[in-house]
Design an enzyme around this catalytic site. Structure first.
Site, PDB file in Angstrom:
ATOM      1  N   ASP A  35       4.243 -57.319 -11.713  1.00 56.84           N
ATOM      2  CA  ASP A  35       3.809 -56.401 -12.575  1.00 56.84           C
ATOM      3  C   ASP A  35       3.341 -56.531 -13.985  1.00 56.84           C
ATOM      4  OD1 ASP A  35       4.859 -55.453 -10.177  1.00 56.84           O
ATOM      5  OD2 ASP A  35       6.176 -53.915 -10.887  1.00 56.84           O
ATOM      6  N   GLU A 220       6.294 -46.573  -6.612  1.00 59.54           N
ATOM      7  CA  GLU A 220       6.496 -47.307  -7.679  1.00 59.54           C
ATOM      8  C   GLU A 220       5.854 -47.308  -8.855  1.00 59.54           C
ATOM      9  OE1 GLU A 220       9.075 -51.039  -6.364  1.00 59.54           O
ATOM     10  OE2 GLU A 220       7.055 -51.307  -5.558  1.00 59.54           O
TER      11      GLU A 220
END
Length: 489
Positions: A35, A220
């Site tokens: 990420d 998320e």
């Protein structure tokens, strides 16, 4: 030697072992990356942090890698910013965000505790809570001595501390807000919000987005920002339990609506898919230097099984995308300076192909291809990329039915269908394709729809062809190749 010193020493000693890195997509110097974190414009340059494990090409104890750029192609790698070296983040410094306050750069991240990491998941022993680190120079960070700043006591009882992560901080009218992903007692995903006046003392504010139990999803990496007098909530979707992994595809969704920060309510108005490929996840946005909204995401195919271990690295970031609004939907346009890093290879206008005719373009390993098709005089055509003797990636365009099929012999070979290609004019179709060593990014009609694809196969070809299934007319066929290789150093 502490964990930060160990990580940085390892990178400097081993980074030359990484090979086959792409030319204009950001990658780690060595090891695993996922990420994007802490994406921010600070002191005249863009900072990008990222989930990072330098020691192998698999996910493990998460650090925060760090790099800066002025143009998103040429990058300056900085020392690792965070390592999991405290009790409250013993098993990972998970995803988070950055914000400037009083000239300092603050990072807010999830401290992860899981004594069974790498073995069977025991939720009763997993703790995720939110922590702060700050820096005077944007390079060297000090963790707040009283971390975590949002602990278990602050989380309402209807949420589970084992899945409580990914803080994205924003400031509105002098008040700081933080959106977070959470799992509720029904074991489904929600986006919740906390509030603070100083980035240190936080209180629960509200739940701003809930999923339906029958959707079987967790959410998320939430993001919340404003464009054209509308609020946009972005989040990534994953299965809430392993049993749903076959029916829930990991992807990223945006919801346009109105956020009332006083009462903590978000009213959705329109919903869409941010990227139609299977290789775009956990994006994060920031306000650019000119006030534009920029977004960058992690390009990785879930459950990918290829020989990337041979390369010494894994993980790429997408091209940065400028976000705008059009007809109640989100539009994404690539934001890199092609005049600086690309050189023209071909520029043809008013091209007509008859049924069955093939147009071969100059063989280019990397670059940019723009096709402007005239809809009224075109039925269907196929763009063939990365052609070798036995394999190819195909973009099959069906103009009559207003759809595209994307299929590749590389990677895990899922096909992707995009329908309803245009919100605007039906008289033409514009395809812009960025081709790098391990990826393809397709922008349809100036970013009305986007598709990302990755494959690390070593046997990809570099031939490009256009095959006309029926009469086909192009207003323009334009191609550029990369001028510098590699660019990210």
């Amino acid at each position: 030697m502490n964990k930060l010193e160990k990580a940085n020493a390892y990178i400097q000693k081993n980074k030359e072992k990484a090979t086959n890195r792409p030319s204009f997509h950001f990658t780690p110097e060595i090891g695993w990356m996922n990420d994007p974190n802490g994406f921010a414009f600070y002191k005249g340059e863009y900072h990008l942090f990222y989930q990072y494990y330098p020691y192998d090409v698999v996910w493990n104890d998460m650090h925060w890698g760090h790099a800066t750029t002025h143009d998103f192609v040429s990058w300056n790698y900085l020392p690792v910013a965070l390592a999991n070296d405290k009790i409250y983040d013993a098993n990972g410094c998970f995803s988070g965000s950055a914000i400037e306050k009083d000239g300092k750069l603050y990072l807010m991240y999830t401290g992860h505790i899981d004594p069974n990491m790498g073995f069977d998941r025991d939720e009763s022993q997993i703790i995720q809570h939110q922590c702060i680190a700050f820096s005077e120079d944007g390079v060297h960070f000090e963790k707040y001595q009283n971390n975590p700043v949002i602990g278990e006591q602050a989380l309402p009882e209807e949420y589970q501390i084992c899945d409580f992560r990914d803080p994205k901080v924003l400031e509105v009218n002098g008040v700081y807000y933080c959106v977070l992903a959470a799992r509720n007692k029904q074991r489904r995903g929600e986006i919740i919000m906390f509030q603070s006046n100083n980035l240190i003392d936080w209180v629960f504010h509200s739940s701003i987005y809930q999923t339906n139990p029958e959707e079987n999803i967790l959410l998320e990496c939430p993001d919340l920002f404003r464009i054209d007098n509308k609020d946009v909530l972005v989040f990534s979707v994953m299965p809430c339990e392993p049993e749903y992994k076959e029916e829930v595809i990991q992807n990223t969704i945006y919801v346009i609506g109105e956020m009332d920060y006083e009462d903590g309510s978000f009213k959705p108005e329109n919903k869409g898919v941010l990227d139609y490929g299977y290789a775009f996840y956990a994006p994060q946005s920031t306000e650019g230097k000119n006030g534009e909204r920029l977004l960058i995401g992690w390009m990785h195919r879930w459950h990918q099984t290829t020989s990337q271990k041979d390369y010494g690295f894994i993980g790429m970031m997408s091209l940065p995308r400028i976000l705008t609004m059009k007809d109640g939907t989100l539009v994404q346009q690539p934001s890199i300076d092609r005049t600086k890093y690309f050189k023209p290879a071909i520029n043809l206008e008013d091209i007509q192909l008859n049924e069955g005719e093939v147009m071969d373009l100059p063989a280019e390993e990397l670059g940019y291809l723009r096709l402007h098709a005239a809809s009224l005089h075109t039925t269907s055509f196929t763009v063939e990329l990365n052609k070798s003797e036995t394999k190819v990636t195909r973009i099959e365009v069906d103009m009559e039915n207003n759809r595209i099929l994307f299929v590749s012999d590389y990677g895990s070979q899922e096909s992707i269908t995009i329908t309803d290609l245009s919100h605007g004019s039906k008289e033409s179709l514009l395809l812009e394709i960025f081709i790098d060593l391990h990826s393809i990014e397709l922008f349809i009609n100036s970013g009305e729809k986007v598709l990302s694809f990755t494959a690390y196969d070593q046997d990809k070809g570099n031939n490009i062809s256009i095959l006309a299934q029926g009469k086909t007319e192009f207003k323009q066929v334009f191609m550029e190749s990369v001028n510098v290789h590699p660019i990210s150093t």
